[in-house]
Design a protein around this motif. Structure first.
Motif, PDB file in Angstrom:
ATOM      1  N   ARG A   1      29.827  39.265  41.732  1.00  0.00           N
ATOM      2  CA  ARG A   1      30.913  39.513  42.677  1.00  0.00           C
ATOM      3  C   ARG A   1      32.000  40.389  42.040  1.00  0.00           C
ATOM      4  N   ILE A   2      32.300  40.125  40.772  1.00  0.00           N
ATOM      5  CA  ILE A   2      33.316  40.940  40.089  1.00  0.00           C
ATOM      6  C   ILE A   2      32.869  42.385  40.028  1.00  0.00           C
ATOM      7  N   CYS A   3      31.609  42.625  39.661  1.00  0.00           N
ATOM      8  CA  CYS A   3      31.109  44.000  39.551  1.00  0.00           C
ATOM      9  C   CYS A   3      31.114  44.695  40.916  1.00  0.00           C
TER      10      CYS A   3
ATOM     11  N   SER B   1      42.061  33.401  30.792  1.00  0.00           N
ATOM     12  CA  SER B   1      42.610  34.745  30.591  1.00  0.00           C
ATOM     13  C   SER B   1      41.965  35.745  31.535  1.00  0.00           C
ATOM     14  N   LEU B   2      40.652  35.610  31.791  1.00  0.00           N
ATOM     15  CA  LEU B   2      39.982  36.502  32.730  1.00  0.00           C
ATOM     16  C   LEU B   2      40.486  36.261  34.146  1.00  0.00           C
ATOM     17  N   ALA B   3      40.668  35.007  34.488  1.00  0.00           N
ATOM     18  CA  ALA B   3      41.180  34.698  35.824  1.00  0.00           C
ATOM     19  C   ALA B   3      42.583  35.265  36.020  1.00  0.00           C
ATOM     20  N   CYS B   4      43.424  35.170  34.989  1.00  0.00           N
ATOM     21  CA  CYS B   4      44.775  35.730  35.088  1.00  0.00           C
ATOM     22  C   CYS B   4      44.723  37.240  35.272  1.00  0.00           C
ATOM     23  N   ALA B   5      43.793  37.892  34.567  1.00  0.00           N
ATOM     24  CA  ALA B   5      43.659  39.343  34.715  1.00  0.00           C
ATOM     25  C   ALA B   5      43.265  39.703  36.139  1.00  0.00           C
ATOM     26  N   LEU B   6      42.303  38.969  36.716  1.00  0.00           N
ATOM     27  CA  LEU B   6      41.884  39.225  38.092  1.00  0.00           C
ATOM     28  C   LEU B   6      43.024  38.961  39.074  1.00  0.00           C
TER      29      LEU B   6
END
Length: 919
Positions: A826-828, A883-888
């Motif tokens: 989904r991210i890609c 950290s990845l969730a915060c970036a998204l």
């Protein structure tokens, strides 16, 4: 040139006009490395200009000609250029240097320019004469000789003192003009130091060996002091005077003063006479206060020559009426008795009040203690969790309304407030409920597990905590696969390195079979890993992939001051081709700073030679390097042998060294050996040292420390301090060892090792306490406090949780990745699609601190997938999905990507693996 000589005659028939005049003639030139030089010639008036080199005409095609008209004279101006290459100069073997001149024609005749010589510039490496160290007295003359290396053009010489240039124009006492020598006419103390001769020309710079100059001062006597008092109080004695060797004091090895520092002479002192009292005088008349006095004096005899004064009172008084004297209409004895009774009453009441207060304080203290003991909200049902081993225990509440009741919205943060006395593992079914019913990216709430002893486990709110320290989620064990280890120490902080899990040298290789689902290979406890993304290997095919560290001497030998920053890593097979880049992680020991380091990635060819792949700061689309503080993550398309090379570009370049101290008893039971290691700050370097020490029976005595070793040519000093003087001894002159800079800086992968031998005076001494000081001269210093028992059975241990990846050297399929595959897709799909604000994958890269060489990702079929592969390589141990969730979330795509994650999307195998990794 011979074929063209007939077409270029020396002259043409004369005609009316002017001979050519050269406005610019060719200059002497030097060829630097392989760069050709340009010779130019300009003349007026000129119909033609051709170059002739070494007597032969240069072919017409090699000339570049420009023609113009002089505005003032109207004459034709011609300018010609030719290139001369290094190969042309090397191929010429004439009696003189390679030369060229130009010939210009006009209607009147020809003119020839000056001959310009062309030479290959070079500078040899070795000085013909290096300066030699000297010891000279103050105000003496210092002459340091220096003959620079042979070079063309001749090298110019500059002198350095303690790495700073010397300017003789600013100091009349220094002369550097005499045939490259350094002359100091009158030596001063400030002239002591390390002198280096620097030779440089247009090609290179060379440094001589440093010469140490010591300016010493011979000692001189100060003036004599005044004579002291006679030492005998009575009769014959002596008195003395002294002087010190401080005018001046000897410095830098100068000679001490000759002669006596003390003089004595005889003397005679008068004997002291102690004083004595005369007889008392008569009593005086009775005064109104009912007292009379008598006195005496110390005059029989008086004290003389320092004698003692009389002891006792010189005056006495007493009542002169035997208690019958009236004062305030009362007899004097009645007044005194009333005062005594009043004082007794006050003392009695004060004692009773103090007793009442003490009893009250005791009652309040007991009440508070019992209340605090009753406030714990839970107790232990299954006590077997504390008997050792990995067993399950549960909690139950005993008080109604307790705020600690667990629910599905509260996730545990495990904070350890006391060192565990045995291995404990929590396996609560609530963990799964907490993971699946709440958002995958929500942070953990504050719940604290406090172990007070091996008999009681209590669950308390963080406001009541004795120690507030939020432990990382990965530091508490989950499941039966977590290993525990111990480290010998005394009241030291937990050291995150499990020595018992470190593999031996023969095991620095990992092999596994991978297919289309990809996976991860790890060489345990070395920091080296390989990530093969999902889909990199074609479907319905599998390969045996290996990852290994070269343990023998590396074939890559850095040049000059270049440094091998990490292990030499091989991944294969070499004939495996992948459709998307794989990620190779190599640890390094450089303090990352682009102003001080230029770091290169090199690869070994099949012929055994090393070729440069790229510079870390280079912009390229062939591969990508991301430099973290302790590791380099590399995206590659081909397998092979790789290594990181650091080129220091300033003296401030720092190589991080790990300092560790090991100890063991020697064959002689009274001797104890201390071994100090200075190794690269990489896990694999430390593993090699620990493996060697295990074979020798060595024991780590203190948590290793980090030393910042600068590339400033200063040496390293290792010393043993504060040895108990009456319990231990060390051989004279062996307590300090100095290691040259080149031995530390250019030591490749071999750790530096210094040994110290201590001896006990008696076998009864079982404790050792000392300090190990490791310092770079004019640089960083670290002190390790050693406090240990030399007997194995008396050593105290502290338990610690170790990050140990030896249990998972190879992981295949979804378990190898922190991001579930469905979320990754989904991210890609979201970020690979361009929008009006630009390509969203660029925002994703920026939020993950990937700001350089974005053109590499633009060439990939799915830039977002490669960015996430790089994220997986960087977070293989922590799996920090927050950290990845915060970036998204910052980009504004979180809702469309992860808001609808449900429990069914996280399969049970993935969940178990996440728990084992602290997620």
């Amino acid at each position: 040139g011979n074929d063209n000589s007939e077409a270029l005659p020396e002259s043409i028939p004369s005609a009316p006009g002017t001979l050519p005049h050269f406005m610019e003639e060719p200059d002497d030139a030097y060829i630097i490395k392989s760069n050709p030089i340009v010779l130019r010639c300009k003349a007026m008036p000129a119909m033609q200009i051709f170059f002739k080199c070494n007597g032969e005409w240069v072919h017409q095609n090699e000339h570049v000609s420009e023609e113009s008209m002089d505005e003032t004279t109207g004459l034709k101006v011609r300018e010609v250029f030719i290139n001369v290459t290094r190969q042309q100069v090397e191929d010429f073997h004439g009696p003189e240097d390679y030369w060229c001149q130009c010939v210009a024609w006009s209607h009147l005749g020809t003119s020839k320019s000056r001959k310009a010589s062309v030479r290959i510039a070079y500078l040899r490496k070795n000085f013909e004469q290096d300066p030699q160290g000297k010891e000279v007295p103050i105000e003496g003359m210092i002459v340091l000789h220096c003959r620079p290396p042979e070079g063309v053009p001749a090298a110019e010489v500059e002198w350095l003192k303690n790495e700073e240039p010397i300017d003789s124009n600013l100091d009349e006492n220094i002369d550097t003009r005499a045939d490259h020598n350094l002359i100091i006419r009158q030596a001063r103390l400030s002239d002591s130091g390390n002198y280096t001769c620097m030779a440089a020309n247009i090609v290179a710079k060379r440094r001589s060996m440093s010469a140490t100059v010591v300016v010493y001062v011979n000692g001189g006597w100060s003036s004599w002091t005044e004579w002291s008092n006679c030492n005998a109080r009575c009769g014959r004695g002596w008195q003395k005077r002294s002087r010190t060797c401080t005018n001046p004091a000897p410095l830098n090895g100068g000679a001490f003063c000759e002669g006596m520092s003390v003089q004595k002479i005889t003397c005679t002192s008068l004997c002291p006479v102690d004083g004595n009292w005369e007889t008392w005088s008569e009593w005086s008349v009775c005064s109104p206060e009912c007292e009379h006095l008598r006195v005496r004096e110390c005059i029989a005899p008086p004290p003389r020559n320092g004698g003692k004064y009389c002891e006792g009172l010189s005056q006495e008084s007493e009542n002169c009426t035997e208690g019958l004297c009236i004062q305030d209409k009362k007899p004097l004895h009645e007044i005194k008795s009333q005062n005594i009774e009043t004082a007794s009453d006050i003392a009695l009441y004060s004692g009773l009040g103090a007793a009442v207060i003490a009893v009250a304080v005791l009652v309040v203290g007991v009440t508070l203690y019992r209340r605090s003991q009753s406030e714990y909200g839970v107790d232990v049902i299954d006590s077997s969790a504390l008997t050792g081993g990995f067993q399950t225990f549960n909690f139950k509440t005993v008080r109604q309304g307790n705020s600690l009741l667990l629910n599905s919205s509260m996730q545990p943060d495990l904070t350890v407030s006391r060192t565990y006395s045995g291995p404990i593992c929590l396996q609560d079914p609530m963990d799964k409920e907490l993971m699946t019913e709440s958002s995958l990216f929500n942070p953990l709430s504050d719940i604290k597990v406090k172990v007070q002893s091996s008999f009681m486990v209590s669950l308390g709110v963080t406001e009541r905590a004795e120690y507030h320290g939020k432990a990382h989620s990965g530091t508490f064990p989950h499941g039966n696969n977590r290993a525990f280890g111990t480290i010998q120490a005394r009241n030291k902080a937990t050291y995150i390195q499990n020595l018992t899990s470190i593999s031996t040298r023969s095991e620095l290789k990992t092999i596994a079979v991978f297919g289309h689902l990809g996976g991860r290979l790890v060489v345990p406890n070395t920091g080296v890993s390989l990530l093969i993304p999902h889909g990199a290997i074609p479907e319905e095919s599998s390969w045996e992939v290996y990852l290994a560290i070269t343990q023998k001497e590396s074939s890559l030998q850095p040049e000059g001051t270049d440094v091998l920053l990490g292990p030499e890593v091989t991944c294969g097979p070499s004939d495996l081709s992948v459709s998307t880049p794989f990620a190779l992680t190599i640890p390094h020991c450089a303090e990352v700073n682009s102003e001080h380091w230029n770091i290169h990635l090199k690869k070994r060819t099949q012929q055994g030679k090393w070729e440069e792949v790229m510079s870390v700061e280079e912009e390229t689309t062939s591969c990508y390097c991301l430099l973290d503080p302790y590791a380099c993550h590399i995206l590659l398309n081909s397998f092979g042998t790789y290594a990181l090379i650091g080129e220091p570009i300033s003296d401030c370049a720092v190589r991080q060294l790990k300092v560790a101290v090991f100890g063991c008893l020697s064959c002689n039971s009274l001797d104890y050996n201390l071994r100090v290691y200075c190794m690269d700050n990489t896990p694999c370097a430390f593993q090699e040292v620990v493996s060697d020490e295990r074979l020798q029976g060595g024991q780590l005595l203190e948590e290793p420390k980090l030393l910042h070793f600068r590339g400033n040519t200063f040496s390293l000093q290792i010393s043993v301090l504060d040895i108990p003087p009456f319990l231990w001894r060390i051989k004279p002159f062996t307590a300090c060892q100095e290691v040259p800079f080149s031995r530390v800086w250019c030591s490749s992968q071999k750790p530096l090792h210094c040994a110290f031998s201590l001896e006990r005076y008696t076998p009864a001494t079982t404790q050792l306490s000392c300090k190990i000081c490791v310092r770079q001269v004019k640089g960083h210093e670290q002190i390790l406090q050693i406090q240990t028992s030399i007997l194995e059975n008396e050593r105290e241990t502290i338990t610690f949780f170790a990050h140990d990846d030896s249990n998972f050297p190879a992981q295949m399929g979804p378990k190898a990745f922190k991001i579930p595959y469905s979320i990754r897709q989904r991210i890609c799909a979201t970020f690979d699609t361009p929008n009006a604000k630009g390509k969203d994958w660029q925002m994703l890269a920026q939020k993950n601190s990937i700001n350089r060489n974005l053109s590499y990702f633009a060439t990939q079929s799915s830039p977002s997938a490669v960015i996430l592969d790089l994220w997986e390589a960087r977070h293989q141990h922590d799996g920090d999905l927050d950290s990845l969730a915060c970036a998204l979330e910052e980009i504004g795509r979180t809702h469309s990507t992860i808001s609808d994650i449900t429990e069914t999307e996280i399969e049970e195998p993935d969940f178990n693996y996440s728990r084992q990794n602290g997620l």
